[in-house]
Scaffold this motif. Structure first.
Motif, short mmCIF file in Angstrom:
data_model
loop_
_atom_site.label_atom_id
_atom_site.label_comp_id
_atom_site.label_asym_id
_atom_site.label_seq_id
_atom_site.Cartn_x
_atom_site.Cartn_y
_atom_site.Cartn_z
N SER A 92 0.88 -1.29 0.03
CA SER A 92 0.14 -0.03 -0.18
C SER A 92 0.91 1.17 -0.27
CB SER A 92 -0.85 -0.02 1.10
OG SER A 92 -0.38 0.71 2.33
N LEU A 93 2.26 1.20 0.28
CA LEU A 93 3.06 2.36 0.73
C LEU A 93 4.16 2.17 -0.61
CD1 LEU A 93 4.16 1.97 4.30
CD2 LEU A 93 2.88 4.10 3.03
N GLY A 94 4.05 0.92 -1.54
CA GLY A 94 4.46 1.34 -2.52
C GLY A 94 6.11 1.08 -2.82
N LYS A 95 6.27 0.46 -1.20
CA LYS A 95 7.48 0.17 -1.54
C LYS A 95 7.58 -1.44 -1.48
CE LYS A 95 8.16 3.04 2.90
NZ LYS A 95 8.75 3.68 1.82
N LYS A 96 9.13 -2.02 -1.98
CA LYS A 96 9.00 -3.52 -2.31
C LYS A 96 10.78 -4.27 -1.35
CE LYS A 96 8.87 -2.78 -6.96
NZ LYS A 96 9.17 -2.87 -8.12
N LEU A 97 10.52 -5.53 -0.82
CA LEU A 97 10.80 -6.27 0.44
C LEU A 97 11.67 -6.13 -0.83
CD1 LEU A 97 8.79 -8.52 1.69
CD2 LEU A 97 9.47 -6.86 3.01
N PRO A 98 13.10 -6.46 -0.14
CA PRO A 98 14.74 -6.72 -0.86
C PRO A 98 14.83 -8.43 -1.44
CG PRO A 98 14.97 -6.61 2.22
CD PRO A 98 13.85 -6.42 1.69
N THR A 99 14.71 -8.04 -2.54
CA THR A 99 14.97 -9.34 -3.44
C THR A 99 16.17 -10.74 -2.40
OG1 THR A 99 16.95 -8.77 -4.74
CG2 THR A 99 15.15 -7.87 -5.61
N ILE A 100 16.46 -11.29 -3.17
CA ILE A 100 16.61 -12.75 -2.96
C ILE A 100 17.65 -12.15 -2.59
CG2 ILE A 100 17.11 -15.38 -3.54
CD1 ILE A 100 14.34 -14.92 -1.76
N ALA A 101 18.21 -11.69 -4.28
CA ALA A 101 19.76 -11.36 -4.32
C ALA A 101 20.66 -10.67 -3.54
CB ALA A 101 20.36 -10.76 -5.74
N GLU A 102 19.78 -9.43 -3.06
CA GLU A 102 20.24 -8.70 -1.91
C GLU A 102 20.09 -9.15 -0.76
OE1 GLU A 102 17.95 -4.37 -3.82
OE2 GLU A 102 16.41 -6.02 -2.90
N LEU A 103 19.74 -10.11 -0.72
CA LEU A 103 19.47 -10.93 1.16
C LEU A 103 20.75 -11.79 1.26
CD1 LEU A 103 15.70 -12.18 1.27
CD2 LEU A 103 16.90 -10.22 2.88
N LYS A 104 20.78 -12.70 -0.25
CA LYS A 104 21.93 -13.50 0.31
C LYS A 104 23.59 -12.71 -0.09
CE LYS A 104 20.29 -17.35 -3.00
NZ LYS A 104 20.49 -17.79 -3.89
N ALA A 105 23.22 -11.17 -0.35
CA ALA A 105 24.64 -10.03 -0.43
C ALA A 105 24.99 -10.18 0.83
CB ALA A 105 24.28 -9.25 -1.74
N ASP A 106 23.62 -10.32 1.85
CA ASP A 106 23.71 -9.10 3.26
C ASP A 106 22.87 -10.02 3.76
OD1 ASP A 106 24.31 -7.51 5.59
OD2 ASP A 106 22.93 -6.27 4.39
N LYS A 107 24.03 -11.43 4.14
CA LYS A 107 23.45 -12.38 5.17
C LYS A 107 23.79 -11.91 6.54
CE LYS A 107 24.94 -16.12 1.73
NZ LYS A 107 25.35 -17.55 1.41
N ARG A 108 24.63 -10.85 6.83
CA ARG A 108 25.14 -10.47 8.10
C ARG A 108 23.48 -9.67 9.00
NH1 ARG A 108 26.60 -5.66 10.66
NH2 ARG A 108 27.42 -5.96 13.06
N SER A 109 23.01 -8.93 7.98
CA SER A 109 21.59 -8.44 8.39
C SER A 109 19.98 -9.41 8.71
CB SER A 109 21.08 -7.51 7.57
OG SER A 109 22.13 -5.98 7.21
N VAL A 110 20.08 -10.52 7.47
CA VAL A 110 19.56 -11.33 8.04
C VAL A 110 19.47 -12.43 9.52
CG1 VAL A 110 18.99 -13.88 6.74
CG2 VAL A 110 19.42 -12.05 5.19
N ALA A 111 20.22 -12.88 8.93
CA ALA A 111 20.99 -13.18 10.50
C ALA A 111 20.38 -12.24 12.33
CB ALA A 111 22.23 -13.54 10.30
N LEU A 112 20.88 -11.27 11.53
CA LEU A 112 20.39 -9.84 13.00
C LEU A 112 18.92 -9.85 13.23
CD1 LEU A 112 23.56 -7.29 12.14
CD2 LEU A 112 23.28 -8.06 14.38
N CYS A 113 18.37 -10.07 11.27
CA CYS A 113 17.00 -9.59 11.93
C CYS A 113 16.45 -11.08 12.94
CB CYS A 113 16.29 -9.95 10.25
SG CYS A 113 16.48 -8.42 9.77
N GLY A 114 16.95 -11.99 12.03
CA GLY A 114 16.37 -13.32 13.11
C GLY A 114 16.41 -13.66 14.33
N LEU A 115 18.09 -12.63 14.93
CA LEU A 115 17.79 -12.44 16.10
C LEU A 115 17.29 -11.58 16.68
CD1 LEU A 115 19.85 -12.89 19.19
CD2 LEU A 115 21.29 -10.93 18.00
#
Length: 320
Positions: free
Chosen positions: A58-81
């Motif tokens: 509704s805000l016209g935004k997008k989630l990070p792509t799979i490629a972006e998630l793979k490129a920043d695994k540290r942030s993904v892990a921190l999201c899990g924490l």
């Protein structure tokens, strides 16, 4: 382009509204007295995912792509924490306000800034001002007085305040935007939460889903909707808060954050008739004094920054 006064006003209004919603949250959970906290938490996590996706679209935004998630695994892990830390804080909060412990919730969010200050010193190299140092000391004195008087730690309040502060620290190192990180946090926990709900339903242990198919005439649809509604109820303030951050100063948000626990305190004492004895009065007074000192110390710096912004706006407008 510098912040206009209109943008700052919008940011302040959004922040105040976010804390107002958080402050009113006990009223919603009072409709679920003695609720199964595990199931409630599982519902909140599961239905957070579609709700956040709807908000992002509704805000016209997008989630990070799979490629972006793979490129920043540290942030993904921190999201899990971060998701686990938030779960502990929310679990304590939900249990407190569904079991007549709204004062404990209020205390938890009053001491949260003190935990945040301590973590900033330990992990971010922050330097404490005199007022902040005194606030931390007074906060520990308030908690210590409770321990000496009651013979036990205020575990609920400490879990809420401590883990929410750890959540904030963790978010400092996540490179995704606020809405994306909250969505990723929910997505990472959703399989566990959904699996737990399916198991509860399959073993006929679910409070909200019991009799959904077998006994539809007597099924409690209101209760199910209330359980499902915990997702938007807990996420809406977070969304307004995220929108406010880019529109006003962190100092202003810091001063307004006491709206939430103050409302919890008033609801607990005036509406829910929770017992407020001398021990709680002394402990709260010590913590409030420390927070007041921090707020008074921050006001001159806040006024100076606002004056500088006004001067920038005048210069910007005169150059047009």
């Amino acid at each position: 382009m510098p912040h206009t006064s209109r943008t700052t006003f919008q940011g302040n209004a959004l922040a105040a509204f976010a804390f107002l919603l958080w402050g009113l949250m006990p009223l919603y959970f009072q409709m679920l007295p003695g609720a199964d906290t595990n199931e409630l938490q599982a519902f909140r996590i599961t239905f957070s995912v579609p709700f956040m996706l709807l908000i992002i679209l509704s805000l016209g935004k997008k989630l990070p792509t799979i490629a972006e998630l793979k490129a920043d695994k540290r942030s993904v892990a921190l999201c899990g924490l971060a998701a686990v830390l938030m779960c502990v804080s929310w679990y304590s909060f939900i249990w407190a306000i569904t079991h007549g412990q709204v004062l404990a919730a209020s205390l938890g969010f009053f001491i949260n800034p003190l935990f945040a200050i301590a973590l900033g010193v330990l992990f971010l190299g922050d330097k404490l001002s005199k007022a902040q140092s005194l606030a931390v000391i007074l906060g520990f004195c308030g908690i210590g007085y409770m321990v000496l008087s009651y013979g036990e730690l205020p575990w609920l309040s400490l879990l809420m305040g401590g883990f929410f502060a750890l959540y904030g620290l963790c978010k400092k190192f996540i490179r995704f935007d606020s809405l994306s990180s909250v969505s990723i946090e929910a997505m990472l926990l959703m399989p566990i939460a959904l699996g737990y709900l399916v198991w509860l339903w399959g073993t006929d242990q679910s409070v909200a889903l019991s009799g959904l198919l077998s006994n539809s005439q007597n099924f409690n649809w209101k209760q199910l909707l209330l359980y499902m509604g915990t997702a938007p109820m807990t996420l809406m303030p977070l969304i307004f808060f995220a929108l406010a951050i880019s529109r006003t100063s962190l100092s202003m948000i810091g001063l307004m954050q006491y709206i939430e626990p103050s409302m919890h305190f008033l609801l607990a004492v005036l509406l829910f008739n929770e017992h407020f004895d001398q021990v709680k009065a002394v402990s709260f007074a010590l913590i409030w004094t420390g927070l007041l000192l921090c707020s008074l110390e921050a006001l001159p710096a806040l006024r100076q920054r606002r004056a500088e912004k006004r001067l920038q706006n005048i210069r910007y407008n005169s150059s047009d």
